[in-house]
Scaffold this motif. Structure first.
Motif, PDB file in Angstrom:
ATOM      1  N   ALA B 272     -14.818  -0.528   1.318  1.00  0.00           N
ATOM      2  CA  ALA B 272     -13.964   0.658   1.229  1.00  0.00           C
ATOM      3  C   ALA B 272     -14.150   1.299  -0.144  1.00  0.00           C
ATOM      4  N   GLU B 273     -13.835   2.560  -0.221  1.00  0.00           N
ATOM      5  CA  GLU B 273     -14.000   3.280  -1.481  1.00  0.00           C
ATOM      6  C   GLU B 273     -13.194   2.610  -2.606  1.00  0.00           C
ATOM      7  N   THR B 274     -12.002   2.149  -2.277  1.00  0.00           N
ATOM      8  CA  THR B 274     -11.145   1.459  -3.249  1.00  0.00           C
ATOM      9  C   THR B 274     -10.699   0.151  -2.609  1.00  0.00           C
ATOM     10  N   SER B 275     -10.744  -0.947  -3.336  1.00  0.00           N
ATOM     11  CA  SER B 275     -10.381  -2.238  -2.731  1.00  0.00           C
ATOM     12  C   SER B 275      -8.867  -2.365  -2.605  1.00  0.00           C
ATOM     13  N   GLN B 276      -8.429  -3.275  -1.718  1.00  0.00           N
ATOM     14  CA  GLN B 276      -6.991  -3.553  -1.595  1.00  0.00           C
ATOM     15  C   GLN B 276      -6.415  -4.038  -2.918  1.00  0.00           C
ATOM     16  N   PHE B 277      -7.224  -4.731  -3.720  1.00  0.00           N
ATOM     17  CA  PHE B 277      -6.730  -5.282  -4.980  1.00  0.00           C
ATOM     18  C   PHE B 277      -6.414  -4.153  -5.970  1.00  0.00           C
ATOM     19  N   GLU B 278      -7.355  -3.228  -6.094  1.00  0.00           N
ATOM     20  CA  GLU B 278      -7.120  -2.096  -6.985  1.00  0.00           C
ATOM     21  C   GLU B 278      -5.943  -1.258  -6.491  1.00  0.00           C
ATOM     22  N   ASN B 279      -5.866  -1.031  -5.184  1.00  0.00           N
ATOM     23  CA  ASN B 279      -4.776  -0.199  -4.675  1.00  0.00           C
ATOM     24  C   ASN B 279      -3.414  -0.884  -4.811  1.00  0.00           C
ATOM     25  N   HIS B 280      -3.377  -2.199  -4.724  1.00  0.00           N
ATOM     26  CA  HIS B 280      -2.111  -2.904  -4.952  1.00  0.00           C
ATOM     27  C   HIS B 280      -1.631  -2.647  -6.389  1.00  0.00           C
ATOM     28  N   LEU B 281      -2.556  -2.743  -7.334  1.00  0.00           N
ATOM     29  CA  LEU B 281      -2.190  -2.510  -8.741  1.00  0.00           C
ATOM     30  C   LEU B 281      -1.785  -1.059  -8.971  1.00  0.00           C
ATOM     31  N   ARG B 282      -2.561  -0.126  -8.399  1.00  0.00           N
ATOM     32  CA  ARG B 282      -2.190   1.283  -8.543  1.00  0.00           C
ATOM     33  C   ARG B 282      -0.781   1.501  -7.988  1.00  0.00           C
ATOM     34  N   ALA B 283      -0.494   0.877  -6.838  1.00  0.00           N
ATOM     35  CA  ALA B 283       0.796   1.089  -6.171  1.00  0.00           C
ATOM     36  C   ALA B 283       1.959   0.586  -7.027  1.00  0.00           C
ATOM     37  N   ILE B 284       1.823  -0.614  -7.573  1.00  0.00           N
ATOM     38  CA  ILE B 284       2.966  -1.180  -8.319  1.00  0.00           C
ATOM     39  C   ILE B 284       3.133  -0.501  -9.674  1.00  0.00           C
ATOM     40  N   LEU B 285       2.124   0.247 -10.105  1.00  0.00           N
ATOM     41  CA  LEU B 285       2.223   1.003 -11.359  1.00  0.00           C
ATOM     42  C   LEU B 285       2.565   2.470 -11.115  1.00  0.00           C
ATOM     43  N   GLY B 286       2.697   2.849  -9.849  1.00  0.00           N
ATOM     44  CA  GLY B 286       3.013   4.251  -9.557  1.00  0.00           C
ATOM     45  C   GLY B 286       1.868   5.195  -9.851  1.00  0.00           C
ATOM     46  N   LEU B 287       0.642   4.675  -9.871  1.00  0.00           N
ATOM     47  CA  LEU B 287      -0.541   5.522 -10.084  1.00  0.00           C
ATOM     48  C   LEU B 287      -0.995   6.110  -8.748  1.00  0.00           C
ATOM     49  N   PRO B 288      -1.758   7.193  -8.768  1.00  0.00           N
ATOM     50  CA  PRO B 288      -2.265   7.735  -7.500  1.00  0.00           C
ATOM     51  C   PRO B 288      -3.073   6.661  -6.769  1.00  0.00           C
ATOM     52  N   LEU B 289      -2.910   6.578  -5.454  1.00  0.00           N
ATOM     53  CA  LEU B 289      -3.671   5.593  -4.684  1.00  0.00           C
ATOM     54  C   LEU B 289      -5.116   6.043  -4.543  1.00  0.00           C
ATOM     55  N   GLY B 290      -6.019   5.063  -4.498  1.00  0.00           N
ATOM     56  CA  GLY B 290      -7.433   5.372  -4.305  1.00  0.00           C
ATOM     57  C   GLY B 290      -7.754   5.544  -2.836  1.00  0.00           C
ATOM     58  N   SER B 291      -8.869   6.197  -2.571  1.00  0.00           N
ATOM     59  CA  SER B 291      -9.294   6.435  -1.197  1.00  0.00           C
ATOM     60  C   SER B 291      -9.504   5.119  -0.451  1.00  0.00           C
ATOM     61  N   THR B 292      -9.008   5.075   0.789  1.00  0.00           N
ATOM     62  CA  THR B 292      -9.187   3.889   1.635  1.00  0.00           C
ATOM     63  C   THR B 292     -10.323   4.093   2.645  1.00  0.00           C
ATOM     64  N   ALA B 293     -11.129   5.127   2.441  1.00  0.00           N
ATOM     65  CA  ALA B 293     -12.218   5.420   3.381  1.00  0.00           C
ATOM     66  C   ALA B 293     -13.200   4.250   3.442  1.00  0.00           C
ATOM     67  N   PRO B 294     -13.639   3.889   4.642  1.00  0.00           N
ATOM     68  CA  PRO B 294     -14.620   2.806   4.746  1.00  0.00           C
ATOM     69  C   PRO B 294     -15.991   3.258   4.251  1.00  0.00           C
ATOM     70  N   LEU B 295     -16.774   2.310   3.744  1.00  0.00           N
ATOM     71  CA  LEU B 295     -18.163   2.570   3.324  1.00  0.00           C
ATOM     72  C   LEU B 295     -19.062   1.805   4.271  1.00  0.00           C
ATOM     73  N   GLY B 296     -19.856   2.494   5.008  1.00  0.00           N
ATOM     74  CA  GLY B 296     -20.757   1.817   5.931  1.00  0.00           C
ATOM     75  C   GLY B 296     -19.985   0.991   6.950  1.00  0.00           C
ATOM     76  N   HIS B 297     -20.632  -0.058   7.449  1.00  0.00           N
ATOM     77  CA  HIS B 297     -20.029  -0.960   8.427  1.00  0.00           C
ATOM     78  C   HIS B 297     -19.865  -2.309   7.748  1.00  0.00           C
ATOM     79  N   ALA B 298     -18.613  -2.744   7.601  1.00  0.00           N
ATOM     80  CA  ALA B 298     -18.347  -3.889   6.729  1.00  0.00           C
ATOM     81  C   ALA B 298     -17.650  -5.024   7.453  1.00  0.00           C
ATOM     82  N   ALA B 299     -17.881  -6.221   6.959  1.00  0.00           N
ATOM     83  CA  ALA B 299     -17.186  -7.409   7.455  1.00  0.00           C
ATOM     84  C   ALA B 299     -17.102  -8.434   6.345  1.00  0.00           C
ATOM     85  N   MET B 300     -16.247  -9.424   6.559  1.00  0.00           N
ATOM     86  CA  MET B 300     -16.047 -10.499   5.600  1.00  0.00           C
ATOM     87  C   MET B 300     -16.090 -11.826   6.323  1.00  0.00           C
TER      88      MET B 300
END
Lengths: 359, 359
Positions: B272-300
């Motif tokens: 994804a353009e922005t990871s869940q980890f970065e967005n969690h930190l942005r969220a708890i700091l009240g910063l603008p959220l990063g894009s959640t758009a997927p990049l390519g076809h991904a799996a874990m």
């Protein structure tokens, strides 16, 4: 495995950030108490030539690398007695002396700007008659970000120029009317495996890199890779090497090399499948190199001096903030922004948005 | 700014890795001496309910989050006296009790499997007659990765089942013949801004997540976002929330929620353009959220138990290794691999290559 790094600045910091996911741990040797890599590594706070500190580094790590080329040769020698330091010592001794560097390029058939060695004022006069003016007088060692350089134009007093760089061994380089400044990030693994990133176009201001843009399919890519390969193989190199060029028409004139991860490769963090930092670590450990394929259209903008409106930067879609944890100071690199967009036009628009915030 | 994290495992480690580039520093409170986040954060080694340690955390940090839902309520209360803990305490008290969680879903009109509370053996008998068999008896609290769960089939001895989960407050959940297990990673900022990642399909084995695959354009996305939004807004939530569902035809039955970054969102690191980890930190700091758009076809793919042939994994094009710095142990998550490919077919081929190495 624990990796030692000589230097604890932003390059060490980004190496550590790239290395933890590979299961690595880090120790930095760095004299500054507030080194920006220190929060995410063990920190041996000592001078780079402190023998006891080097001994401690050698005993706690399995491999050592560095983030700057003015590492004392004696430090590398001492470390090499008990472990391996990469990139190798000959790359370091070449890169930290502009004259050695230029002679290596010449020896390998890599074009350069006209240049001549300067040892004294009389030598400077001879060099001027050989190279012509305008030209740039550069100290052979310890120059970076435009420091230790003096432009000489026709009619300038050569003695003033010679004094301004501190009367130290130097080279005089002829001015090149270049089309663009470009660089290639190349990497060679301990196993001999090679990989090359796409060229980046670099824009400097006041001697400091401001913007690097990944050139996805540039006509000079093959020549740049050929030149980089000659250097890597000649030096039996291990790690990431940055090679900077002046592009003049179809020609690439090698300007300088850096035997380390490099600011002009920071775009690889989001702009390539594998970052230069991860590939440097893979290379010095003899692991398979990661893909250097570009992702989208990418560029990097340095954050220099003041802390920008980070909130505005974070609000930009497809912009990625990388702060180094350094206090703002005029002329100091305190972070960078990478952009990854779906097209060249989008990238251009994204760069405009970043510049507007940084104005 | 310094962020405190309750817990020093891999989730804290990946939060720190995502947070340094934002200019953040980290302190973890974690009783284990060999906590895998410790090399890249200050480490307060103490129990989670150690009042002096909590006081130290409160005095050295400006915001606190956590990586697991069994954080003692008293710890959050103490911290909330002097700073803000996010996600909020009500999310924690809901998520750590399966009965509260299910009742919240029911209250918000979010479908679930049939369930009933169980306080004692007689209650279990009543629950069985209400929910039917087969069913799963789950402890209300402290269950994870399939622990604290007992399947009950027709004819099984209910007393044995009741004993096997330790005779503690529980719920009985009816079996769901689901088509797939899916989850959504949702995020809500302190400012109220919302963002949702694409659904992931999750494959579990022996109660442990093995593979998550990003579903780029799934027909259930809108419903999942709607359900997640109801939970986020009801709880006045701040941070990343993971919501797991059983998909049955057009229905999504909410299974459980996690008020934190979540294993089923690890694919966002490269996918994804922005990871869940970065967005969690942005969220708890009240910063603008990063894009959640997927990049390519991904799996874990999780790495569980033994250390795999990391050299082989690193040799795979488009595979990204994430080790947690944890000693291998049966059933233990010691890392994961993310894959980002250009098409669904390529992703399927890439997953086969990873599985072959892990066999």
């Amino acid at each position: 495995m624990k990796i030692g790094i000589l230097g604890g600045g932003q390059l060490a910091r980004m190496l550590a950030l790239a290395g933890y996911p590979l299961g690595l741990d880090f120790v930095v040797l760095e004299p500054a108490p507030d080194a920006c890599a220190a929060p995410l590594a063990e920190h041996i706070q000592a001078a780079y030539d402190d023998e006891a500190a080097l001994e401690q580094l050698a005993q706690t790590t399995e491999r050592v690398t560095y983030e700057f080329e003015s590492v004392p040769a004696s430090a590398v020698e001492q470390l090499n007695e008990s472990l391996s330091v990469y990139p190798p010592a000959n790359a370091l001794s070449t890169a930290r002396d502009r004259n050695n560097e230029k002679n290596l390029f010449r020896e390998l058939g890599i074009e350069t700007a006209p240049f001549a060695e300067v040892h004294d004022l009389a030598g400077l006069e001879q060099a001027v008659s050989k190279v012509g003016l305008p030209a740039i007088l550069k100290t052979r060692t310890l120059g970076y970000d435009g420091k230790g350089q003096q432009v000489i134009r026709p009619g300038d007093d050569l003695e003033v120029a010679w004094r301004s760089i501190g009367r130290v061994p130097a080279i005089l380089e002829g001015f090149v009317a270049f089309d663009r400044e470009v660089s290639i990030i190349a990497v060679r693994s301990l196993s001999g495996e090679l990989a090359f990133y796409p060229l980046a176009e670099n824009v400097h201001q006041e001697g400091i890199l401001r913007v690097s843009t990944c050139l996805r399919q540039d006509s000079h890519q093959t020549l740049a890779e050929d030149y980089a390969r000659r250097v890597l193989e000649k030096l039996d190199y291990v790690g990431v090497l940055a090679l900077e060029f002046f592009q003049v028409g179809e020609h690439l004139l090698a300007n300088e090399m850096a035997p380390r991860v490099h600011n002009s490769g920071h775009w690889t963090l989001e702009g390539a499948e594998t970052s230069q930092f991860e590939n440097h670590l893979r290379a010095i450990l003899g692991l398979p190199l990661g893909s250097t394929a570009p992702l989208g259209h990418a560029a990097m903008v340095n954050l220099i001096g003041d802390m920008p409106e980070t909130r505005s930067l974070l609000a930009l879609k497809n912009a990625h903030l990388h702060l180094y944890g350094k206090a703002p100071r005029p002329g100091r690199k305190i972070g960078h922004v990478t952009l990854r967009e779906v097209s060249a036009d989008e990238l251009s628009a994204g760069l405009s948005r970043v510049h507007k915030i940084l104005e």
